[in-house]
Each structure stands twice: as C-alpha cells, then as structure tokens.
Design an enzyme around this catalytic site. Structure first.
Site, PDB file in Angstrom:
ATOM      1  N   VAL A 132       4.047  -0.778   4.070  1.00 34.76           N
ATOM      2  CA  VAL A 132       2.731  -1.127   4.586  1.00 34.76           C
ATOM      3  C   VAL A 132       2.027  -1.978   3.542  1.00 34.76           C
ATOM      4  O   VAL A 132       2.047  -1.653   2.358  1.00 34.76           O
ATOM      5  CB  VAL A 132       1.892   0.122   4.900  1.00 34.76           C
ATOM      6  N   ASP A 177       4.469  13.602  16.421  1.00 37.29           N
ATOM      7  CA  ASP A 177       4.599  13.606  14.950  1.00 37.29           C
ATOM      8  C   ASP A 177       3.230  13.746  14.277  1.00 37.29           C
ATOM      9  O   ASP A 177       2.877  12.980  13.383  1.00 37.29           O
ATOM     10  CB  ASP A 177       5.304  12.335  14.474  1.00 37.29           C
ATOM     11  N   GLY A 231      10.178   0.931   6.260  1.00 33.26           N
ATOM     12  CA  GLY A 231       9.787  -0.293   5.591  1.00 33.26           C
ATOM     13  C   GLY A 231       8.591  -0.074   4.684  1.00 33.26           C
ATOM     14  O   GLY A 231       8.531   0.904   3.970  1.00 33.26           O
ATOM     15  N   GLY A 250      10.811   5.202   5.136  1.00 29.40           N
ATOM     16  CA  GLY A 250      12.102   4.946   5.754  1.00 29.40           C
ATOM     17  C   GLY A 250      12.155   3.724   6.639  1.00 29.40           C
ATOM     18  O   GLY A 250      13.200   3.119   6.807  1.00 29.40           O
ATOM     19  N   LEU A 263       0.813  -1.212   0.000  1.00 31.93           N
ATOM     20  CA  LEU A 263       0.000   0.000   0.000  1.00 31.93           C
ATOM     21  C   LEU A 263       0.848   1.265   0.000  1.00 31.93           C
ATOM     22  O   LEU A 263       0.428   2.306  -0.484  1.00 31.93           O
ATOM     23  CB  LEU A 263      -0.910   0.023   1.237  1.00 31.93           C
ATOM     24  N   GLY A 264       2.038   1.205   0.575  1.00 34.00           N
ATOM     25  CA  GLY A 264       2.907   2.372   0.659  1.00 34.00           C
ATOM     26  C   GLY A 264       4.250   1.982   1.229  1.00 34.00           C
ATOM     27  O   GLY A 264       4.468   0.825   1.610  1.00 34.00           O
TER      28      GLY A 264
END
Length: 828
Positions: free
Chosen positions: A524, A635, A522, A520, A516-517
């Site tokens: 998903v 974040d 790893g 930095g 899916l994406g």
C-alpha cells in the site's frame, strides 16, 4: 530588556554560588535552569514522575518550568505530544493552573517548538553541552535539531517568566541564543517579529512576514499568494506606516509595528488582554486572552471569504457559506469531499488525467472570483500579458499542470493567470461589472467508460447487474484470454469507480516510492492525485488468485457508499502493469496499532473506543441489511478497520467478501478469513452473514481488553483470550479483563463489562442465536437490551490446520507474518 537583565543577574549569582566548577549534572526538575555538561541529557519518555497526561489525551514531559504563575497559567519546557501522539516535539508550552497546581482539564498550548516539521519518537534525547549547545537526537541516532552554537561556550539553559528559552555564556552570562529569535507560529507578550522573520502556521500552509515594505500574510502555494497586506503608507486607525519598519511586537492591547518612531497598530477590544498570538492553520491571526477570550486580528480588515482555504479546494464561499461549483451544461463535475463538512472543499468526480488531456475542457464559472486576482495579483509570465482570451485558454489546455485560468481584462486584450493549484473561490454579485473571467479545467467522461449498449438491464440495481455481468464474464473467459476478459469485464460493469492510467498513479505515488505497508498481496502506497486529493494506492502483484481478490474488491464496493466503509475512489487494470486500487486516505491507519500496544503515546480513551465499536457495527449493518444483496465481508479484524483523522472507523478490504441473494438463508463457499476470527460453522463451509457477527464479537473483545485474541507472547494458559473470557464469565469476574494499561478504561469498568456481554452474545457457537448486526447497533445505542440467556456460549472447536493444503489459499494465517494481506486497504 529590563526583565532579561534581571534574569541574567540571577543567573550570574547562581553561577557564582553554585557552579564552580560545573558538576557532572546539575538539574532542578522542573526548575527554570539547566546547566551544560557533556552528560547533561534527558530522554523523551512520558512515564517519568515529571510527565503529565491531560484530559484531552495529550502528554508532556517537563524539563524546565518558569517561576511565574501569574494569570492562572505557567510556561514549561520539555517534550510534548498531542492526542494521537504519533510524534513528539521539544517545545515551550503554556499550562493552565488551578490553585497553583497544574490543571489537567485543558491540554497545554504549544507556543514554540524546535522541531515542528520533524517530530521525534519515544526514547529520543535532548542533550545540553558546553561545546554544541542544545542537540535533539531521535531514537535512531539521527540529529533532528540543534541550536548550532558550536563557536561559543554554553553554560546553561534558562526559561524566563516571559517564555523565552535562553542559552547563556558562563563567562559573562550574555545571551548567545534565544527562542525569541526563532519564532514558529506564535508570538507571546513582548516578543518581537523582526524584519526578515516570519510566522509559519502549523502544517506550513500559511505565513506572516515582515519586510521593509510592511506586514503581509501569504498562503504558501507555488508561487506564494498574498491575502492580506499592511503596506507602508497604509492608513489605518489614524496611524501611518513609513518605510524601513523594524519590528512587530505583541502587546496586551495591540499588535504594534514600529517604524521610525511612527506606529501601526491592530488594536484589541478594551476589555481584552492578549496573552499570545498565533497564525492558525486556516490563515487567521488570532490573539488569545484569559479563559476562552479570542480575538481575530485580520478578519476585521478582510472578509471571511478572503481566506484562501475557507471553503477548501474548489469550494465557493458565498456569505460565509460553502458550496461546490454548480453543474455545467447540466453535468456535475464536482462533489463535496465530506457531505457533513462543506468547508472541507470539493473534488472532481472525474479526476484530471494527463494521459487523457484531449478530454480536458475549460468551463466558465459565472459571478465567481478568486482571492489573489482582484486584490493582490501574482507575478505573471511575460508571455501571458496582453493576450486575448482564446490564447489564454489554449495555454492552460496545453499545460497539464494548469487547473484553472483567471483572465483579467477591460478590453479585448488582458492578463492571463494559469493556476496549478485551486484554493477557495468566492461569489460576486450577479450583474456586477467584472473585468475578469474564471475557467476551471474539468475532464469529460472518457468514451470507454460510457459503453452502454452491451449492458443488460441498465436500470436495475447495481448489485443485480454485477451478478449478471459476472456470469457474462465467466462465459467470455471461454473464448478470450484472461487479460482480455478482465479488460472487457471491467469496462462493461456499470457503476464502476474512476479508472486511472498506470502512469497517473505512478506519478501520484512518486514512482511507487511512498510505501505505507505491505503483505501477501503486495503493498500500500501513499499518493496525491492531480487535484490534490490524498489517497492510499493498493498494489497487487498480479497472480491469478490476487486478480480474483482485486475483482472482488472492485465489484463489491465500487458503487456502494457509507460513512463507515472505506471509499474506493478508483482502480487501474492494464495488461502490462500491476493491478492497482485507489482508496480514500485514512490518516490514523488501522485499529490494531491503537489497541495492541503499551505505549502511553497512543492510548484510546473509552469514548473513542465506544464510538469505534458503534462505527464498525453500523458499517456491517449496511452491508448485511441495506443492500439489495447481502454482502458478507468474511475478514473482519482490527487490521481491516481503518481510522480517519477524527478517529471515525471504516470497514476496509473486501477482497474475500461474498454477495448473497436475499432468498438464500446460507451459502456454501471455500474457507476464507483469518484464524482466531473465523466462526465455527466454517468447518462445514456453510456460512451466513452471522460469520461477520462472530468476527465482530472477537474484535469487540479485543478492543475492550486491549490485547489480541491469540497472543503467543503470553503463557500457554493466557494465550487465548476467548478461553479466558469463558472462564471469567463463569466466575463473574469480567472486570479483570478490562484493559488495565488504560486508566480511562478502568474508570468506566462497569460500562465496559456491559459491552463484554454484547461480545458474548455475538460469540455463541450456534449462529442462529447470534444477534443481527442491526440488533447489535440498537443495543449499543441503548434501544435494546442484551440477550440474557447466553448459556450456549462456549469455546469453539479448533479450526483445521491452515498452514498447508488450504484450498485456493483463501485463509490468511495470522501467525506467519506481522503484515497481513488485509492491511492493504489503507495506510498503516
């Protein structure tokens, strides 16, 4: 056939008068006829004069329009996209009219689509040629759909008044292809469903089929399971169906099945006039009339609880009310998927794991039955016929794909039905004589997850325990290797989410192929657990710093639950494999893809944006105020705000978060976060929960303005949103900042500007003057006014260079990559 013949005569006359020879492009837009030529094509775009945006957010780009405007509606043909507009269909749609003009108050209704399973993107093209007929090509050049009429010469395309799309032969104007022969999920007036054809619901879960034996409705499981039958020789309303039925046709007053001159009909009420009929995603067959009139054909003949998904997977339907299976021997094995929507079904608290099959047990559900077993038993494996109950149960326990057993018997021997997928169950009357038993497979808690004797202070709040366990973990590192220490730590922290094996998640993600994406830390991946739950699996790459982020996420949100926080379902930490986190799946991805674009297909209106803002604020309030220890996220930014199918916003990615004692007014920590969203006090490395308030202020401003805080595509003077914001505040021209690409935002400009003042309050340089997130929620809900004295708001000093020398690499540099590590909390 009279209307079709009349249309053909009109087309012949048109061809004779105007189409000798064919011009390069003859197209009346939005007329009812389109001529074929090698250059006759149209591009999927929703910014043309023939495009219409409706109040519900959907778009159409009209290619052809029927000439009839009767009954307050008209049929059109063209490109259609729904509210999310994540893909477009070449479709025929019904549009309401008001005084002869298109009404935007209600979105169009799709009654036929060429590519329902393969939506196309912007800039896809539809081409009509004499050699190939209609061809739909995606923007990347892939052919998505065609009429497959290469053996015939096509003259033109016509949309009739009764909603039939026709390809015509220019020699004799005969119909060489028509949409009526290719139904999707809908029948319109006078359209016939022929024997051998079927309606398939949106999403493909349900189908309605006509055969020589009758009319049948199925849920398309493996194998398909029947839930409605209109058999031959089935007496209803005084009519009998005979063999060799030929077709079903929708009339204004009934759904009629013609067979050897005899008729089987499902009638509508006398004051109802059907316009079209749809097989819905929930399995209902509904007819739609004028206005809001709706009539359900099948519910008159089958009960509400007979629909296979009425209560979702594992849900039990009792008098149209849904619930989860009750505790078994005092242990609860199921929970509702959504507490507010009980009809969404239930899931196993401890998912089944093939690797731990020795802990599988079959638990009987008393006074419960299953829709296909009693009425329409599916085909049975010959080996499972006439066997005893114990053999039936053992057959399921030995088959990892088996999720439940239904045993039907009136004596000691019976038929055994093994089910690999469980839909809704239904209650039966207590004491009623039943000849079938229902057993659901559940998994007992694995012993390694139940070690308690080494856990200090078991009855204390989980956050306090995590802090104590963290100290124990540090001490343990002194005498054990890091891998062994992490294994020990994860197994002994109470309140941990489900622990999965690597092989379970490998199977769920189809060998980690459904990406899916990435970023930095790893990737998903999309996955589906063995109980059917859709998840997002976050895969770390195994470096020490990444392990630290992994542990931070697990111990921070492993046991907290709030509607506006993405739920951590489970994790995997095995020595020889990568670290994995399993999150609830968020179908609409991250917030940034909905606000940082100029694509009319993905515009969020003001009401959606306002709700998202409040959702984010509520999630942060929970972290700051409602836990025993404050959780500072550190974040907050649009990629870390995920949206579910209903655009509910949830805060995600707790890899940088920090637990803070209530007694501590501030803490010292290394710099973490993303430049552009970091509060100025980070320069001193002394922070409070007010750093999240500052980040929220930046995100709030981005949502209202529809642009990034730092936009390097802009000229130097317009690159920094906060600098422009400060300038517009002084000039009292905040209205200039409202997202000008979104008409709905400008219409609510005054309300948007008032919310910008909330952003200014959150962005004050002195963190002590920023509101708490709980106050922000009250302001957004209208219970508290915005602080009027915001003189302390000014552009923050620049943060130190984060491109090199950053301690522990905990600052994400927003300008170095498009896909940041923080997106890994959910699907993109």
């Amino acid at each position: 056939m009279g209307s079709v013949s009349w249309c053909c005569c009109v087309v012949l006359l048109y061809l004779a008068l105007f189409l000798k020879p064919f011009p390069i492009l003859v197209k009346s837009l939005p007329g009812s006829f389109w001529s074929a030529n090698t250059s006759t094509s149209v591009t999927n775009s929703f910014s043309t004069p023939d495009s219409v945006k409706f109040d519900d957010g959907s778009f159409v780009s009209i290619i052809l329009a029927s000439e009839s405007h009767s009954y307050g509606h008209a049929y059109h043909c063209g490109f259609f996209c729904n509210q999310t507009c994540d893909g477009s269909l070449f479709a025929i749609f019904r549009i309401l009219l008001e005084d002869g003009n298109i009404s935007k108050s209600e979105g169009p209704t799709v009654v036929w689509a060429a590519n329902p399973k393969n939506p196309v993107s912007v800039n896809a093209s539809l081409k009509l040629t004499s050699e190939r007929g209609l061809v739909l090509t995606d923007a990347n050049g892939t052919t998505v759909w065609s009429t497959n009429t290469s053996s015939k010469s096509v003259a033109g395309l016509n949309l009739t008044d009764n909603c039939n799309l026709l390809l015509l032969d220019h020699n004799n104007a005969t119909i060489i292809w028509q949409s009526f022969d290719h139904p999707t999920d809908t029948l319109v007036l006078e359209q016939k469903l022929m024997a051998g054809q079927q309606l398939i619901s949106q999403g493909g879960l349900y189908s309605l089929s006509l055969t020589s034996e009758g009319l049948f409705a199925y849920i398309n499981s493996n194998p398909p399971q029947r839930y409605f039958s209109g058999y031959n020789n089935f007496l209803i309303f005084g009519f009998t169906i005979k063999a060799n039925s030929s077709y079903v046709q929708l009339k204004s007053k009934n759904l009629t099945l013609f067979s050897r001159g005899l008729i089987f009909a499902l009638f509508v009420p006398p004051d109802f006039s059907a316009q079209y009929m749809r097989l819905e995603p929930d399995g209902h067959l509904r007819a739609y009339g004028m206005g809001n009139d709706v009539y359900d054909f099948l519910t008159r003949h089958i009960g509400v609880c007979d629909y296979p998904t009425v209560c979702g997977n594992y849900g039990i339907c009792t008098n149209a009310q849904c619930s989860c299976p009750p505790p078994i021997n005092g242990t609860s094995y199921f929970r509702q998927t959504n507490d507010k929507l009980p009809n969404n079904g239930c899931s196993l608290i401890t998912p089944l794991s093939c690797e731990d099959s020795k802990y599988h047990v079959l638990s009987e559900l008393e006074n419960i039955t299953y829709f296909p077993i009693t009425k329409y038993p599916p085909k049975i494996n010959p080996d499972h016929q006439h066997i005893n109950l114990e053999s039936c149960k053992q057959a399921c326990l030995k088959d990892c794909s088996c999720k439940a057993v239904f045993y039907n018997s009136s004596n000691h021997m019976g038929n055994c039905y093994l089910q690999s997928q469980i839909f809704s169950l239904m209650s039966t009357d207590a004491g009623q004589e039943n000849y079938h038993k229902v057993y659901i497979k559940v998994q007992k808690v694995i012993p390694r997850q139940k070690v308690k004797k080494v856990i200090p202070r078991q009855k204390k709040h989980w956050l306090e325990i995590i802090l104590v366990s963290s100290l124990a973990f540090v001490l343990f590192l002194l005498s054990k290797s890091s891998d062994e220490a992490e294994e020990y730590y994860l197994d002994h922290v109470p309140g941990m989410p489900t622990r999965y094996s690597y092989h379970d998640l490998q199977a769920a993600t189809k060998e980690f192929s459904m990406e899916l994406g990435g970023g930095g830390f790893g990737t998903v991946l999309e996955g589906t657990l063995v109980d059917g739950t859709k998840v997002a699996v976050k895969r770390f790459d195994g470096l020490n710093q990444i392990k630290k982020s992994f542990l931070a996420e697990v111990e921070t949100i492993g046991s907290i639950h709030h509607f506006n926080l993405v739920r951590l379902i489970g994790f995997c930490a095995e020595k020889s494999h990568q670290l994995l986190l399993v999150y609830e799946y968020m179908s609409n991805g991250s917030l940034d893809k909905w606000i940082f674009h100029r694509n009319p297909e993905m515009l969020l209106d003001w009401q959606h944006r306002k709700k998202i803002i409040i959702d984010i604020a509520r999630g942060l309030t929970y972290l700051h105020d409602d836990c025993r220890h404050k959780i500072v996220h550190l974040d907050i930014k649009p990629p870390n705000i995920l949206l579910d199918e209903n655009f509910n916003a949830k805060v995600s990615d707790f890899g940088l978060s920090k637990l803070v004692d209530r007694e501590q007014s501030q803490v010292v920590t290394t710099m973490r976060g993303t430049p552009g969203y970091m509060a100025p006090e980070w320069l001193n490395s002394v922070i409070t929960e007010k750093v999240d308030v500052y980040s929220f202020g930046v995100v709030l401003l981005e949502i209202l303005c529809g642009r990034r805080n730092i936009d390097r595509s802009q000229p130097e003077e317009a690159m920094h949103l906060l600098a422009i914001f400060k300038k517009k505040i002084k000039e009292d021209q905040l209205l200039d900042l409202v997202d000008k690409y979104n008409e709905d935002m400008t219409l609510h400009g005054e309300e948007v500007v008032n919310m910008m003042r909330v952003a200014a309050w959150c962005l004050q340089n002195d963190f002590t003057k920023r509101p708490s997130m709980s106050i922000v929620v009250k302001v957004l809900e209208g219970a508290v006014n915005v602080e009027s004295n915001l003189d302390d708001f000014f552009l923050n000093p620049p943060l130190p260079n984060t491109r090199a020398g950053v301690h522990n690499q905990e600052v994400h540099v927003a300008t170095t990559t498009q896909l940041l590590p923080s997106i890994l909390s959910g699907p993109r």
